[in-house]
Design an enzyme around this catalytic site. Structure first.
Site, mmCIF file in Angstrom:
data_model
loop_
_atom_site.group_PDB
_atom_site.id
_atom_site.type_symbol
_atom_site.label_atom_id
_atom_site.label_comp_id
_atom_site.label_asym_id
_atom_site.label_seq_id
_atom_site.Cartn_x
_atom_site.Cartn_y
_atom_site.Cartn_z
ATOM 1 N N GLU A 1 0.973 -1.354 0.042
ATOM 2 C CA GLU A 1 -0.022 0.036 -0.248
ATOM 3 C C GLU A 1 0.970 1.210 0.109
ATOM 4 O O GLU A 1 0.294 2.281 -0.627
ATOM 5 C CB GLU A 1 -1.028 -0.086 1.200
ATOM 6 C CG GLU A 1 -1.960 -1.072 0.844
ATOM 7 C CD GLU A 1 -1.797 -2.408 1.374
ATOM 8 O OE1 GLU A 1 -0.464 -2.580 2.001
ATOM 9 O OE2 GLU A 1 -2.521 -3.243 1.004
ATOM 10 N N HIS B 1 -11.767 -6.127 8.160
ATOM 11 C CA HIS B 1 -12.622 -5.635 6.944
ATOM 12 C C HIS B 1 -13.667 -4.760 7.300
ATOM 13 O O HIS B 1 -14.463 -4.719 6.297
ATOM 14 C CB HIS B 1 -12.837 -7.113 6.118
ATOM 15 C CG HIS B 1 -11.648 -7.948 5.509
ATOM 16 N ND1 HIS B 1 -11.012 -8.685 6.414
ATOM 17 C CD2 HIS B 1 -11.238 -7.819 4.095
ATOM 18 C CE1 HIS B 1 -10.036 -9.268 5.551
ATOM 19 N NE2 HIS B 1 -10.208 -8.920 4.430
#
Lengths: 332, 334
Positions: free
Chosen positions: A59, A128
């Site tokens: 990322e 999540h």
């Protein structure tokens, strides 16, 4: 045509890419697969693999390279697959993207968008489901935007892409594919923009102001339907968390005298604290309060737990909002 | 492949002038810090010559992504001692940041010198992104990015080499290995001696050089820039240099380096090596050097006076340039 929020995101990307060849879209799995949620479905086929491409699972490089691409004349729209995984890029976002214009005295800028699905209620467990908005809403130099339905998703994303500064675009994934009329809106097939930095009164009312953003608005709206005969409720969608349109909030609270802020992030140092502070600091609004400001948020646990029973206990919902509104409306 | 001897000598003579100027500028900044004229300086002493040689292969349209020891690199790319002094004194006219950043945080949009932060290794990804963008836009431009040995411990170093390798981007990564990340030795940072070996793990070419090998540096820099320009991908150049001064003006390296080590360090100063190289070839002699020193000294004095006398930023401007003002130009070179 009616569209889901996800379809609106997809179409905004496609229309903007067709309009401006400087726009590139990249992230994990955004290529042939079209993203794990299919937000970029078919874009690689249409625009080729130099404008739509997969990245390494890293990322910091997704955001760091996006910054470089923006400096080099492109308009990068990077996808972070889940907001929960954006943390390795925090340094690039906060120390670099947000500060570039300021630290170079306006000679360099970073026109880019980081799109990322966020939020709970999807059985995603601790990793999540996170709400990450305040980490970035705290940072001058960034803009933070959250749509509530397909119509706002399309217009706000187009504006984010056309904005000259870095924008974190948070997509409430719980309602990505929702077909309820509150989210599944009529959307014009052509490109359009909705201004960043504007809150919107989505329902007018006289007794209580409910302030929220993203997926929580649907819950707020359901709650007001339940209470429709009893309490007149005004609902405000903040839409942009930075910069905040405080005026719309203050005007509404001056009218109703009662304010409830709802978010699925936990309460401590959450976005509701900022709204409460804005209301408290403005003399006209403060003196018009008829009851203490109320915040409804997730409990003080690290993130949403996985078990259905625990997740339901974690998430604010219409039922909890009804109770909070009643408490606020009848407080004396 | 290599430059003609005459061209190489012309290049090295130019870099000697800039490097000696950078050294004297650096020394002067230490004096100014001790005199209380500024709180802080990061030194590039010992690093100048490799920086200068490598940067000299860039065209004006190429991109330089510096770090905080890059004084000589930014001077080679066109910044002036006055620019550096304006930055040191944090004046309104500081082209790097308008007085917003600490000294040694260089940047100049017009000269395609990218603004850097104090965070280690983040700039490597910016260099890769710029190269990616310029390649996609069809520009024949290359990017050179500088960093220290400590930066190679950061994840961003590895992510940058990986991305650049995947896309065969026109980036020259230059690691100025002075053996120390502040006080942490290379041995404490990594299990390898040769940082350039890390290139292989990312499918790119790597080469390790001694900072005193001025011909070797020129040769490898030219090769790396040519490879980048011709679409053959990135290169990692490691240059082993001495750190002649402490990490910064807030550091005292005598606390963690012995007198013996420091005196040995001085013997491998690339600036002295370049001077010897040019003296042997008759390009530099006592007379030319005396004249050069005088020219540098008077230029530095003028730069310092101009910068010190120029106005400080107006406090009313503190809130400017957080976001682009509506209606103004995005200001990114493209």
């Amino acid at each position: 045509m009616q569209q889901t929020l996800l379809e609106a995101v997809h179409d905004a990307l496609e229309l903007e890419m067709a309009r401006d060849t400087r726009i590139v879209v990249f992230g994990e799995d955004v290529g042939k697969k079209g993203g794990v949620f299919l937000a970029t479905h078919g874009l690689q086929e249409r625009f080729g693999n130099t404008r739509v491409f997969n990245t390494p699972l890293a990322e910091s490089s997704i955001v760091g390279c996006a910054i470089g691409m923006a400096l080099g004349g492109l308009i990068p729209v990077a996808e972070i697959q889940f907001a929960d995984f954006i943390h390795p890029a925090f340094n690039q976002i906060v120390s670099e993207a947000a500060r570039m214009r300021y630290r170079s005295n306006g000679t360099f800028g970073v026109p880019m968008v980081i799109r990322t699905p966020y939020g709970g209620g999807v059985h995603g467990g601790l990793h999540h489901s996170q709400s990450i908005e305040v980490f970035y809403a705290h940072v001058p130099g960034l803009k933070v935007v959250v749509p509530r339905d397909s119509y706002t998703a399309k217009g706000l994303l187009a504006s984010a892409i056309r904005d000259p500064d870095p924008v974190i675009f948070l997509e409430p994934k719980k309602i990505y594919r929702a077909k309820d009329p509150f989210i599944y809106k009529e959307v014009c097939k052509d490109a359009y923009t909705l201004p960043l930095g504007n809150a919107e009164v989505i329902q007018e009312g006289a007794d209580v102001t409910v302030i929220a953003y993203g997926a929580m608005l649907f819950e707020c709206w359901k709650a007001t339907q339940t209470l429709a005969k009893e309490i007149s409720i005004e609902i405000i969608d903040l839409q942009t968390l930075r910069p905040l349109d405080a005026t719309t909030v203050l005007q509404s609270v001056q009218k109703t005298g009662r304010a409830l802020v709802v978010h699925e992030d936990n309460m401590f140092c959450g976005y509701g604290a900022e709204i409460a502070a804005e209301i408290s600091e403005d003399p006209d609004t403060f003196t018009s309060l008829a009851a203490p400001i109320v915040r409804l948020a997730a409990p003080e646990v690290p993130a949403a737990p996985y078990s259905k029973a625990l997740e339901e206990a974690f998430m604010p919902n219409a039922e909890k909002i009804v109770r909070a509104i009643k408490e606020l409306a009848y407080w004396k | 492949m290599s430059e003609k001897d005459a061209d190489l000598l012309t290049r090295l003579e130019r870099i000697f002038r800039i490097s000696l100027g950078a050294r004297r500028l650096d020394e002067r900044l230490w004096v100014l810090v001790r005199a209380g004229k500024g709180p802080f300086i990061i030194s590039g002493q010992g690093h100048e010559v490799p920086q200068g040689i490598i940067t000299s292969f860039l065209q004006p349209t190429d991109w330089l992504v510096p770090y905080y020891r890059s004084t000589c690199a930014v001077l080679t790319k066109g910044m002036t001692p006055t620019d550096v002094m304006l930055h040191f004194f944090a004046r309104a006219g500081d082209p790097s940041s308008g007085g917003r950043q600490m000294p040694s945080h260089f940047g100049d949009a017009e000269k395609r010198i990218v603004s850097g932060s104090s965070v280690i290794a983040t700039q490597l990804l910016h260099a890769v992104g710029i190269a990616h963008a310029r390649t996609l836009l069809g520009a024949q431009e290359i990017v050179v990015v500088f960093f220290g040995d400590g930066a190679t411990s950061e994840g961003d170093f590895h992510e940058a080499l990986n991305w650049a390798g995947i896309h065969k981007l026109p980036v020259v990564f230059v690691c100025e290995n002075n053996g120390y990340a502040i006080s942490v030795t290379q041995r404490e940072q990594m299990a390898i001696r040769n940082i350039a070996n890390r290139a292989r793990g990312y499918g790119i070419y790597g080469v390790s050089l001694d900072g005193t090998d001025v011909e070797g540096i020129a040769h490898e820099a030219q090769k790396a820039c040519k490879r980048a320009r011709e679409g053959e991908g990135p290169t990692l150049i490691e240059v082993r240099v001495p750190r002649l001064a402490a990490h910064s003006s807030d550091d005292d390296q005598r606390k963690y380096r012995s007198d013996h080590e420091l005196s040995k360090e001085a013997l491998r100063d690339p600036l002295a090596a370049l001077e010897r190289f040019l003296r042997v070839r008759g390009i530099v002699n006592d007379a030319t050097e005396a004249a050069l020193e005088q020219e540098i000294a008077s230029g530095l004095l003028a730069a310092e006076q101009e910068a010190e006398q120029s106005p400080t930023p107006d406090p009313a401007t503190i809130g400017e340039n957080v976001y682009l003002k509506e209606g103004s130009d995005a200001a990114n070179a493209s």
